[in-house]
Motif scaffolding. Structure first.
Motif, short mmCIF file in Angstrom:
data_model
loop_
_atom_site.label_atom_id
_atom_site.label_comp_id
_atom_site.label_asym_id
_atom_site.label_seq_id
_atom_site.Cartn_x
_atom_site.Cartn_y
_atom_site.Cartn_z
N VAL A 14 -17.88 18.05 -6.68
CA VAL A 14 -19.32 18.02 -6.80
C VAL A 14 -19.88 19.43 -6.70
O VAL A 14 -20.66 19.86 -7.55
N SER A 17 -19.00 21.28 -9.86
CA SER A 17 -19.74 20.89 -11.05
C SER A 17 -21.14 21.46 -11.02
O SER A 17 -21.68 21.89 -12.03
N VAL A 18 -21.75 21.44 -9.82
CA VAL A 18 -23.10 21.97 -9.69
C VAL A 18 -23.07 23.47 -9.95
O VAL A 18 -23.91 24.02 -10.64
N SER A 22 -23.41 21.05 -15.20
CA SER A 22 -23.42 19.65 -14.84
C SER A 22 -24.37 18.93 -15.75
O SER A 22 -25.56 19.18 -15.77
N GLU A 24 -25.16 15.06 -17.54
CA GLU A 24 -24.90 13.65 -17.84
C GLU A 24 -24.36 13.63 -19.28
O GLU A 24 -24.72 14.44 -20.09
N HIS A 65 -12.91 6.24 -13.89
CA HIS A 65 -13.45 7.56 -14.21
C HIS A 65 -14.36 8.05 -13.09
O HIS A 65 -15.26 7.33 -12.67
N LYS A 66 -14.14 9.25 -12.59
CA LYS A 66 -14.97 9.78 -11.51
C LYS A 66 -15.99 10.76 -12.04
O LYS A 66 -17.16 10.70 -11.70
N ASN A 67 -15.51 11.72 -12.83
CA ASN A 67 -16.46 12.70 -13.34
C ASN A 67 -15.87 13.48 -14.50
O ASN A 67 -14.66 13.60 -14.63
C1 LIG Z 1 -20.62 13.96 -12.07
O1 LIG Z 1 -21.09 15.06 -11.33
C2 LIG Z 1 -22.47 15.38 -11.56
C3 LIG Z 1 -22.79 16.63 -10.80
O2 LIG Z 1 -22.39 16.55 -9.49
C4 LIG Z 1 -23.33 14.18 -11.13
O3 LIG Z 1 -24.69 14.49 -11.40
C5 LIG Z 1 -22.90 12.97 -11.90
O4 LIG Z 1 -23.61 11.83 -11.46
C6 LIG Z 1 -21.42 12.71 -11.73
N1 LIG Z 1 -21.00 11.64 -12.62
C7 LIG Z 1 -20.23 10.64 -12.20
C8 LIG Z 1 -19.87 9.62 -13.24
O5 LIG Z 1 -19.78 10.57 -11.07
#
Ligand SMILES: *[C@@H]1O[C@H](CO)[C@@H](O)[C@H](O)[C@H]1NC(C)=O
Ligand SMILES: *[C@@H]1O[C@H](CO)[C@@H](O)[C@H](O)[C@H]1NC(C)=O
Ligand SMILES: *[C@@H]1O[C@H](CO)[C@@H](O)[C@H](O)[C@H]1NC(C)=O
Ligand SMILES: *[C@@H]1O[C@H](CO)[C@@H](O)[C@H](O)[C@H]1NC(C)=O
Ligand SMILES: *[C@@H]1O[C@H](CO)[C@@H](O)[C@H](O)[C@H]1NC(C)=O
Ligand SMILES: *[C@@H]1O[C@H](CO)[C@@H](O)[C@H](O)[C@H]1NC(C)=O
Ligand SMILES: *[C@@H]1O[C@H](CO)[C@@H](O)[C@H](O)[C@H]1NC(C)=O
Ligand SMILES: *[C@@H]1O[C@H](CO)[C@@H](O)[C@H](O)[C@H]1NC(C)=O
Length: 318
Positions: A14, A17-18, A22, A24, A65-67
């Motif tokens: 997190v 990514s920030v 980052s 969507e 899937h997480k990110n």
């Molecule tokens: C992925 O990370 C971003 C930034 O932290 C966040 O805004 C987003 O909701 C995350 N997406 C998922 C699918 O977890």
């Protein structure tokens, strides 16, 4: 027990990514590999960009899937490596290198430091021209972090995209990365066509290096190694070296690389040519004298020895 490093990874993720990009929709754009040729996100920055997706097991034990995110090559941002070091070595991005040589060998390899030992790798690649897919390779599982293949006649195509899936229990880590073939071309070593020593000049001439992208002699730079000295040359196909000692041997080697300006450079040097030995043109004077002295003194001495041997040899005749 092993939940901890995963959560560490996730919180790190997190922050990470920030810190970088980052958005969507990153997952959407990266999800379908077949469509990556038209994904402008992979090359929209001047810096190298990697698309990364992370899947982790959720509480029901299903991979989820997480990110997904796009990440600028960490080597460029000094703040990032420190963050990455938390996860038992290093979390993404992996340092992937891509090389295409003049025989159309395509090689990918990547650095596995920080990746758990029993991780499995699988890859697939796309060839793209003008944002259109020309070829998609089947997914292939690999025993080691190297992938080699031979491209067909499509190597003049502009881009290549790799998808690397690193998987180990509870984790799929998927990196998508794009290269312009021109910038990862590895040339063959130059070919000498004339090498001579004349009076005190060493004269070298070589063929125009073959590149898939240009026939312009101004596009190449060279490193020329003469014994232990290195000369940096560019935009020419011959060189003459003054003050040559005609009694010495010269070991000569050369390698070539595409210049970034005025052309689009490659990041790789060719291999070195094999060593070319030139000279000596005339023998060392002291060598001459040495030989003369040996012959002058040695010859009569040996004759004398033979004579003496014959004279005093005991003769047994029955
Ligand atoms: C992925 O990370 C971003 C930034 O932290 C966040 O805004 C987003 O909701 C995350 N997406 C998922 C699918 O977890
Ligand atoms: C991925 O894209 C291709 C080509 O557009 C399409 O045929 C395929 O159904 C897509 N796959 C998925 C899983 O969406
Ligand atoms: C785990 O993922 C699966 C598939 O996405 C989903 O159906 C399930 O509800 C998830 N379980 C939890 C506890 O989130
Ligand atoms: C990536 O790998 C290449 C070659 O293996 C190396 O030259 C380069 O320094 C590496 N980059 C980083 C950031 O480690
Ligand atoms: C690619 O890999 C093959 C097999 O490992 C090797 O023979 C070849 O020299 C490599 N080519 C390049 C350009 O690194
Ligand atoms: C490449 O093209 C040549 C001539 O058009 C052909 O002979 C050869 O088989 C082709 N090679 C591949 C791998 O498609
Ligand atoms: C990643 O690799 C694992 C193991 O081979 C495989 O089960 C999984 O489907 C792959 N994930 C994707 C998104 O390709
Ligand atoms: C090689 O270069 C030298 C010096 O310019 C020249 O005298 C000689 O004729 C050339 N030899 C050949 C075979 O081209």
């Amino acid at each position: 027990m092993c939940v901890c490093p995963l959560w560490q990874a996730l919180s790190l993720w997190v922050i990470f990514s920030v810190h970088v990009v980052s958005e969507e929709g990153d997952y959407k754009s990266l999800q379908n590999f077949s469509q990556q040729c038209s994904n402008g996100q992979l090359d929209k920055a001047l810096l190298p960009l990697q698309g990364i997706s992370l899947f982790l097991t959720n509480d029901s034990g299903v991979m989820e899937h997480k990110n997904s995110t796009y990440i600028v090559d960490y080597s460029i941002d000094e703040d990032i490596p420190a963050l990455l070091d938390v996860f038992s070595g290093r979390l993404p991005p992996l340092n992937i290198s891509c090389i295409v040589d003049m025989q159309n060998h395509l090689n990918f390899s990547w650095d596995t430091s920080g990746v758990p030992e029993h991780a499995q790798y699988s890859v697939s690649y796309l060839l793209c021209r003008d944002g259109e897919k020309v070829l998609e390779s089947p997914k292939e599982r690999l025993p080691s972090p190297v992938f080699s293949t031979v491209l067909g006649n499509q190597t003049h195509q502009d881009h290549i995209i790799l998808q690397l899936n690193v998987s180990y229990p509870g984790v799929w880590y998927i990196q998508t990365q794009k290269w312009e073939i021109l910038t990862v071309e590895k040339l063959d070593p130059p070919q000498f066509i004339n090498t001579t020593i004349q009076s005190d000049q060493l004269y070298l001439k070589w063929d125009l290096p073959k590149s898939k992208h240009t026939k312009n002699p101004s596009c190449f730079r060279y490193e020329l190694r003469i014994n232990d000295e290195v000369r940096y040359l560019s935009k020419k196909l011959s060189h003459s070296e003054p003050n040559i000692d005609q009694t010495r041997t010269y070991k000569i080697q050369m390698r070539v690389k595409m210049l970034s300006f005025p052309c689009r450079g490659s990041i790789y040097w060719s291999d070195w040519t094999s060593v070319l030995n030139l000279g000596p043109l005339i023998l060392q004077p002291d060598f001459h004298i040495g030989v003369m002295v040996t012959i002058a003194l040695g010859l009569p001495m040996s004759l004398l020895a033979i004579l003496l041997l014959c004279k005093f040899r005991p003769i047994h005749q029955d």
